[in-house]
Design an enzyme around this catalytic site. Structure first.
Site, PDB file in Angstrom:
ATOM      1  N   PHE A   1       0.856  -1.184   0.000  1.00  0.00           N
ATOM      2  CA  PHE A   1       0.000   0.000   0.000  1.00  0.00           C
ATOM      3  C   PHE A   1       0.896   1.240   0.000  1.00  0.00           C
ATOM      4  CE2 PHE A   1      -2.868  -3.226   1.307  1.00  0.00           C
ATOM      5  CZ  PHE A   1      -4.151  -2.780   1.013  1.00  0.00           C
TER       6      PHE A   1
ATOM      7  N   VAL B   1       0.019   5.057  -0.034  1.00  0.00           N
ATOM      8  CA  VAL B   1      -0.978   6.132  -0.023  1.00  0.00           C
ATOM      9  C   VAL B   1      -0.386   7.372   0.631  1.00  0.00           C
ATOM     10  CG1 VAL B   1      -2.919   4.531   0.000  1.00  0.00           C
ATOM     11  CG2 VAL B   1      -1.978   5.340   2.146  1.00  0.00           C
TER      12      VAL B   1
ATOM     13  N   TYR C   1       3.534   8.504   1.546  1.00  0.00           N
ATOM     14  CA  TYR C   1       4.330   7.281   1.496  1.00  0.00           C
ATOM     15  C   TYR C   1       4.697   6.907   0.062  1.00  0.00           C
ATOM     16  CZ  TYR C   1       3.696   6.212   6.462  1.00  0.00           C
ATOM     17  OH  TYR C   1       3.742   6.245   7.833  1.00  0.00           O
TER      18      TYR C   1
ATOM     19  N   VAL D   1       5.331  -0.417   2.669  1.00  0.00           N
ATOM     20  CA  VAL D   1       6.106   0.311   1.666  1.00  0.00           C
ATOM     21  C   VAL D   1       7.334   0.988   2.264  1.00  0.00           C
ATOM     22  CG1 VAL D   1       4.866   2.506   1.864  1.00  0.00           C
ATOM     23  CG2 VAL D   1       5.847   1.817  -0.351  1.00  0.00           C
ATOM     24  N   ASP D   2       7.341   1.271   3.571  1.00  0.00           N
ATOM     25  CA  ASP D   2       8.498   1.948   4.162  1.00  0.00           C
ATOM     26  C   ASP D   2       9.582   0.936   4.550  1.00  0.00           C
ATOM     27  OD1 ASP D   2       6.808   0.924   6.112  1.00  0.00           O
ATOM     28  OD2 ASP D   2       7.199   2.537   7.549  1.00  0.00           O
TER      29      ASP D   2
ATOM     30  N   GLU E   1      -2.719  -5.261  12.825  1.00  0.00           N
ATOM     31  CA  GLU E   1      -1.673  -6.137  13.354  1.00  0.00           C
ATOM     32  C   GLU E   1      -2.174  -6.936  14.559  1.00  0.00           C
ATOM     33  OE1 GLU E   1       2.540  -4.697  13.264  1.00  0.00           O
ATOM     34  OE2 GLU E   1       2.293  -4.821  15.437  1.00  0.00           O
TER      35      GLU E   1
END
Length: 338
Positions: free
Chosen positions: A108, A110, A113, A200-201, A289
């Site tokens: 993801f 968005v 990011y 994504v990070d 999570e």
């Protein structure tokens, strides 16, 4: 009199030790880097010899858990925990090649990011992720036109799916399970055999190959893999569908991968729990999570990936982390979540 004084002295010493332990625990939990190095002194447990001799699967063949005696290489239910040195990467590559697989990688991207992280995530995936296998990148974003340009290798494709941008980052996190569930019922589920869900990070820093694959796989959280179960940050609010009672929970996980069928079951479970929780005006401590961890308590994964498969450089170097495959970027929440 002497007896009473001695008793008082022992009580005083005991309370000092208790206060010292609580102080160190507080520093550990709230991030003093020097104290976090003491985690390595917490034993991880050991894998019984009878279990070690049976570890293996269709991708790795027979594993070699005795090659890593300093870490835990199996779970209590007999699933392997994959560490560098316990498997032969050539065997895993050959096994995956013989099955003619397509492996999906979802992410993801968005808000901010996308610009900050996505290009590096995809570029490093091209270098290290499932090299030699067919790969389908599946990117969820609210701005498909802002996608970075990327030259893909043979057998590797990129699909971009538009999603609605949520107002709060917590809602972005909680919407992922429903979005993934819908994608698995559509193109992603039709074209991929196994799917990995990543943030994504992050960026790849080493070979991330088919040794990670299995029907159902959970990723150990790098910040919590040494902690005793009673200190793990499970959801404890009994009103939550994600709640685990004291004494429940095996490890603390933060990511998953597996077959399309297994991930459909997981995302259905998590999406249902998130809907129930939100309908009551509540949020789990760690959002999707927390529900992921509840699912894996109820449905044990067939394989667990060690923190080498997703490591945080902020923790610092550790002897047991020999070859990190995926690295977290430094958190910049103030910039990215506004």
């Amino acid at each position: 009199m002497a007896f009473k004084e001695g008793l008082r002295a022992r009580k005083k010493t005991l309370w000092r030790l208790i206060l010292l332990a609580l102080g160190l625990l507080g520093l550990l939990l709230y991030g003093l880097p020097v104290v976090r190095h003491l985690e390595v002194l917490i034993p991880m447990g050991f894998c019984p010899s009878a279990t070690m001799s049976q570890l293996g699967d269709n991708f790795t063949g027979v594993l070699h858990p005795w090659a890593r005696p300093e870490v835990l290489t199996c779970t209590s239910w007999g699933a392997p925990i994959i560490w560098d040195g316990t498997f032969d990467p050539d065997v895993a590559q050959q096994a995956a090649g013989e099955r003619n697989l397509t492996i999906g990688l979802t992410v993801f991207a968005v808000g901010r990011y996308l610009e900050k992280y996505l290009a590096r995530f995809l570029e490093t995936a091209e270098q290290h992720f499932m090299v030699g296998q067919r790969v389908l990148y599946y990117v969820f974003t609210e701005r498909p036109t802002a996608m970075p340009r990327l030259a893909l290798g043979p057998g590797r494709r990129l699909h971009v799916q538009r999603v609605v941008r949520e107002q709060r980052w917590q809602d972005v996190s909680m919407a992922r399970m429903s979005t993934l569930r819908a994608a698995l019922a559509g193109r992603l589920g039709r074209e991929a055999h196994f799917v990995l869900c990543m943030d994504v990070d992050q960026h790849f820093s080493g070979a991330f190959g088919p040794e990670a694959l299995a029907e159902s796989v959970a990723q150990l959280h790098a910040w919590h893999y040494h902690w005793p179960r009673r200190l793990l940050p499970f959801e404890r609010d009994a009103r939550s569908a994600a709640a685990l009672a004291p004494g429940q929970g095996d490890f603390y996980y933060h990511a998953t991968l597996g077959s399309v069928a297994a991930l459909r079951r997981l995302t259905t479970h998590c999406a249902r729990g998130l809907r129930q929780y939100c309908a009551r005006g509540l949020e789990a401590r760690w959002h999707d999570e927390s529900h992921l961890n509840k699912f894996f308590w109820l449905h044990k994964p067939a394989k667990v990936l060690s923190p080498e498969f997703c490591w945080s450089p902020d923790i610092g170097p550790r002897a047991e982390i020999r070859r990190p495959r995926l690295l977290w970027a430094r958190k910049e929440y103030a910039l990215l979540r506004t």
